[in-house]
Design a protein around this motif. Structure first.
Motif, PDB file in Angstrom:
ATOM      1  N   VAL A 198       0.859  -1.187   0.000  1.00 22.15           N
ATOM      2  CA  VAL A 198       0.000   0.000   0.000  1.00 22.15           C
ATOM      3  C   VAL A 198       0.896   1.238   0.000  1.00 22.15           C
ATOM      4  N   GLU A 203      -4.629   5.135   3.598  1.00 23.57           N
ATOM      5  CA  GLU A 203      -5.286   3.831   3.615  1.00 23.57           C
ATOM      6  C   GLU A 203      -4.712   2.861   4.649  1.00 23.57           C
ATOM      7  N   TYR A 207      -6.439  -1.427   7.257  1.00 24.52           N
ATOM      8  CA  TYR A 207      -6.079  -2.844   7.301  1.00 24.52           C
ATOM      9  C   TYR A 207      -5.672  -3.341   8.688  1.00 24.52           C
ATOM     10  N   ARG A 226       6.426   2.930   1.164  1.00 21.03           N
ATOM     11  CA  ARG A 226       5.318   1.972   1.079  1.00 21.03           C
ATOM     12  C   ARG A 226       5.115   1.283   2.417  1.00 21.03           C
TER      13      ARG A 226
END
Length: 323
Positions: A198, A203, A207, A226
């Motif tokens: 991701v 975001e 998760y 990342r």
């Protein structure tokens, strides 16, 4: 006999030895007997000020699993899922070929000077032993080479992280018992299959089961690159307890590695280091070890920060900006 059966036999034989029961039994394979003899030799050594053979043996077994990645990403009991292998590779990239550090039980060989516990983190400060090399087990003889193609007969700190196949492919992992070799290329292929990458910062918390906090300070040239998440057996990531973060300097290619974990018994871990310093990060107890790692626990989250190319002061500054 299967792998589990071999491990059980190994444990039984070592248990008998520790209790003073002499046995002439041999395990089913040469490499298992090599490990058994090494286990006996380790148990005879005085590793700490108050030596306890059973504790030494138990720690040996734990470190056998540690080098296979089991402690990095613990799953339920049973066959190790490839996720654990991918997680182990993440640390191989950072720390080098840890399996090759003197022997499979490097942490046990070293004398433990003191133990520091911080919530779900345990750090052993160690005094390096005089053992600096370990003979290549029979199953791996003729299979491992240096970068120039010369066969390796002894694993040592000099060749740690630079082990190759006969075809010149760099090796990421070795199995001392079976002789199985996994190359870096194979690791990367597995990583692609079992990790979710991701790149959008907004975001990340979608998760995890905890609040991910990024550092507000990074050294000049470094930026968030990342995040990586490990998929479950069904290939999805949902309410995971783990996140791996990379902050990269595009000009130099160097990067800062961070792992954050939801703090509980499953994610707890132990590790050892030669140089350990107790410090504070935002008023919370933390450990800096080998001058390039800082581990601490705060607000129910475990933070593991590694900056192999970053100065000690810069590393502390990064850690303190996470709040």
């Amino acid at each position: 006999m299967g792998r589990k059966g071999i491990e059980d036999r190994f444990a039984i034989e070592m248990d008998a030895y520790l209790k003073g029961i002499k046995s002439s039994n041999k395990l089913e394979s040469e490499e298992c007997n090599e490990l058994l003899e090494l286990g006996k030799a380790l148990s005879d050594k005085d590793f700490s000020e108050s030596s306890n053979k059973e504790e030494v043996f138990n720690k040996t077994l734990k470190n056998i699993s540690k080098y296979k990645g089991e402690d990095i990403m613990k799953k339920s009991k049973g066959t190790k899922h490839p996720i654990t292998k991918v997680a182990s590779f993440a640390l191989v990239c950072i720390l080098g070929f840890s399996l090759m550090q003197a022997s499979f039980a490097q942490d046990v060989i070293n004398k433990i000077v003191r133990t520091i516990s911080l919530g779900h983190i345990t750090i052993y400060e160690e005094e390096s032993s005089e053992i600096e090399s370990y003979p290549v087990p029979s199953k791996l003889k003729g299979k491992v080479f240096d970068k120039d193609g010369n066969p390796i007969e002894v694993f040592s700190k000099d060749n740690a992280g630079n082990i190759y196949t006969a075809d010149g492919e760099k090796i990421a992992d070795l199995d001392f018992l079976t002789g199985e070799i996994t190359t870096v290329a194979q690791w990367e292929k597995e990583k692609e299959e079992y990790t979710l990458v991701v790149e959008n910062i907004s975001e990340l918390n979608d998760y995890t089961c905890f609040n991910v906090i990024l550092p507000s300070y990074l050294p000049e040239g470094y930026e968030f690159d990342r995040a990586e998440f490990f998929k479950d057996e069904n290939g999805i990531v949902e309410n995971t307890k783990y996140i791996v973060l990379y902050f990269t300097n595009e000009k130099t290619g160097k990067y800062i590695y961070m792992q954050q974990r939801f703090a509980d018994e499953e994610t707890a871990y132990e590790t050892g280091a030669d140089k350990v310093e107790e410090i504070k990060i935002n008023g919370v107890d933390a450990i800096m070890y080998d001058e390039r790692n800082i581990d601490w626990e705060a607000n129910g989250v475990i933070y593991m920060l590694n900056g192999r190319e970053i100065t000690k002061n810069e590393l502390i500054k990064i850690a303190e900006s996470i709040k």
